[in-house]
Design a protein around this motif. Structure first.
Motif, short mmCIF file in Angstrom:
data_model
loop_
_atom_site.label_atom_id
_atom_site.label_comp_id
_atom_site.label_asym_id
_atom_site.label_seq_id
_atom_site.Cartn_x
_atom_site.Cartn_y
_atom_site.Cartn_z
N TRP A 40 0.79 -1.23 0.00
CA TRP A 40 0.00 0.00 0.00
C TRP A 40 0.82 1.28 0.00
N ARG A 41 1.96 1.27 0.68
CA ARG A 41 2.64 2.55 0.85
C ARG A 41 3.30 3.01 -0.44
N PHE A 42 3.94 2.08 -1.13
CA PHE A 42 4.64 2.47 -2.34
C PHE A 42 3.71 3.08 -3.40
N PRO A 43 2.60 2.40 -3.71
CA PRO A 43 1.71 3.00 -4.73
C PRO A 43 1.23 4.39 -4.37
N THR A 44 0.94 4.61 -3.09
CA THR A 44 0.46 5.95 -2.73
C THR A 44 1.57 6.99 -2.87
N GLU A 45 2.77 6.58 -2.52
CA GLU A 45 3.89 7.53 -2.65
C GLU A 45 4.11 7.86 -4.12
N VAL A 46 3.97 6.86 -4.95
CA VAL A 46 4.14 7.09 -6.39
C VAL A 46 3.09 8.08 -6.86
N GLY A 47 1.88 7.89 -6.37
CA GLY A 47 0.77 8.74 -6.78
C GLY A 47 1.02 10.19 -6.46
#
Ligand code: PHE
Length: 455
Positions: free
Chosen positions: A28-35
């Motif tokens: 979950w954390r990586f995709p949100t950071e990418v976003g």
């Protein structure tokens, strides 16, 4: 003296270490950071951080662990007797222990959602935010799920390095990778997936502010499980023929691939639901996704069921293998330092985690108003202290220790397996240079930023 345990195979070594790295942070954390960080632009910076910052630190932990074949605290005691560096060993042990206390709570949530998905309950939720708040704020249900997950972790650690950690990683990691691949295919076939993909792959360099760069470093650090004694402890079980640089490369590669694949799975989902900020915290996969599953598979209940079951199973597997690596450092420390049995050591670690975990879990409900720890709830306090203070401090200390203090001979012997592997000397010099100068400065930057001292 009893022979110390070790991993049985190189595959086991890679899968156990990758199991530690691949966790909730990837999914979950990586995709949100990418976003929030500009799509592919963030990914580029992230990969750079993994290579320049993550890999040398991981290799450093491997060197310390395998050279000493000791638990993290005693490893530093052996390498730098009667000096302040010993504190770093203790810090690693306690950071892992601290993180496990609250990680177990979130892992329990993933179990609850898996069960809900299995019995088809997720499809009936009308307001997923209210559902999550009422579940996580209740007294007993989250506690029971946390207990179940902690017990699973307990059993694996109790069974030991080979029969527990290695065997379960060899089973769970391939399963996890298979599920990821399957979900990516699924997600690509969903209507609207193009949009998500474009968002992920379009590099928006205008979003690359210094704070985004620092977040990328922090994320790389957390995602690779660095600086908390986990990989150092695992490395103390590595066999003499394991190639440290290659192993670190494989672990970092698997971790990064899983993170990017998770982006491919989650992206269309997270950004298709309005009114949920992409940085909404751990609640995101528990609030946004059930909602999205429901909408996306409205007319296809069976597919929705399958997708959601697989997704939460993926989360649970990822969380569990990370929990093993958090449990083992304090367990190994207690066994070796106090000369007690694995059974007693495992029990002590689990009991403390459960006791503190209860407080962390209740801080979403009855203890929500208790903010006695520097204005934070129990959960937030444990999260803050371990991830934002102990981690960066540990990273800086490890890089300075290996870069400046550790004998070059030990470094060379470990990297070349006592001369049997050929490692170019420029690579070793570059490694030491990064540890001496670049990493302390970069991680120092994260630290200061995370403490909010700079904008
Ligand atoms: N690397 C794990 C993740 O990405 C988290 C973790 C941190 C696991 C530290 C073990 C030790 O979620």
């Amino acid at each position: 003296m009893k022979k110390r345990a070790n991993f049985n195979s190189k595959l086991g070594i890679v899968l156990a270490s990758a199991g530690s790295a691949v966790g909730l942070g990837n999914v979950w954390r990586f995709p949100t950071e990418v976003g929030t960080g500009g799509g592919a632009a963030f990914i580029l910076v992230y990969v750079l951080c993994v290579v320049v910052l993550g890999l040398p630190l991981m290799v450093s932990e491997f060197i310390i662990g395998r050279h000493t074949h000791k638990n993290t605290a005693d490893a530093y005691r052996q390498l730098a007797p009667r000096s302040g560096w010993i504190l770093q060993g203790y810090l690693g042990v306690f950071t892992a222990w601290f993180i496990l206390c609250y990680y177990g709570v979130v892992a329990g949530w993933t179990m609850k959602y898996l069960v809900e998905a299995l019995v088809g309950g997720l499809g009936n939720i009308t307001d997923s935010a209210a559902y999550f708040t009422s579940f996580s704020g209740a007294v007993w249900e989250p506690l029971i799920y946390m207990l179940v997950v902690m017990l699973m972790c307990h059993i694996v650690i109790y069974r030991g390095v080979q029969a527990g950690i290695e065997r379960s990683s060899k089973l769970m990691m391939p399963m996890l990778l298979l599920i990821i691949a399957m979900l990516v295919v699924f997600s690509f076939s969903m209507p609207g997936s193009r949009e998500g993909l474009r968002f992920l792959l379009y590099p928006d360099f205008s979003k690359l502010t210094s704070s985004v760069v620092l977040s990328a470093m922090g994320q790389a650090f957390f995602s690779l499980s660095l600086a908390m004694g986990c990989l150092c402890t695992y490395a103390s079980y590595f066999t003499d023929d394991a190639k440290l640089i290659k192993t670190a490369g494989s672990v970092a590669l698997i971790d990064t691939i899983v993170a990017i694949m998770s982006g491919f799975i989650i992206f269309p989902a997270v950004f298709s639901v309005e009114a949920v900020a992409p940085d909404a915290g751990p609640g995101l996969v528990f609030i946004t996704l059930p909602h999205v599953f429901k909408i996306a598979f409205g007319g296809l209940p069976l597919l929705g069921w399958f997708f959601s079951v697989m997704f939460y199973l993926l989360l649970l597997l990822a969380a569990l293998t990370s929990m093993f690596s958090l449990h083992e450092p304090p367990t190994a420390f207690l066994i070796e330092h106090f000369n007690i049995s694995r059974r007693s050591a495992t029990a002590v670690v689990t009991l403390v985690c459960v006791a503190v975990g209860v407080l962390c879990s209740l801080s979403f409900g009855v203890l929500a108003d208790f903010k006695g720890l520097f204005g934070l709830t129990f959960f937030d306090f444990f999260d803050f202290v371990s991830a934002k203070i102990f981690l960066p401090v540990g990273g800086i200390i490890i890089s300075i220790f290996v870069g400046w203090r550790l004998d070059r001979e030990i470094i060379v012997a470990q990297l070349t397996n006592h001369g049997s592997l050929r490692v170019p000397s420029w690579l070793i010099s570059a490694f030491v240079f990064l540890l001496r100068w670049i990493i302390p400065l970069a991680v120092g930057g994260i630290f200061i930023k995370e403490l909010g001292l700079i904008g």
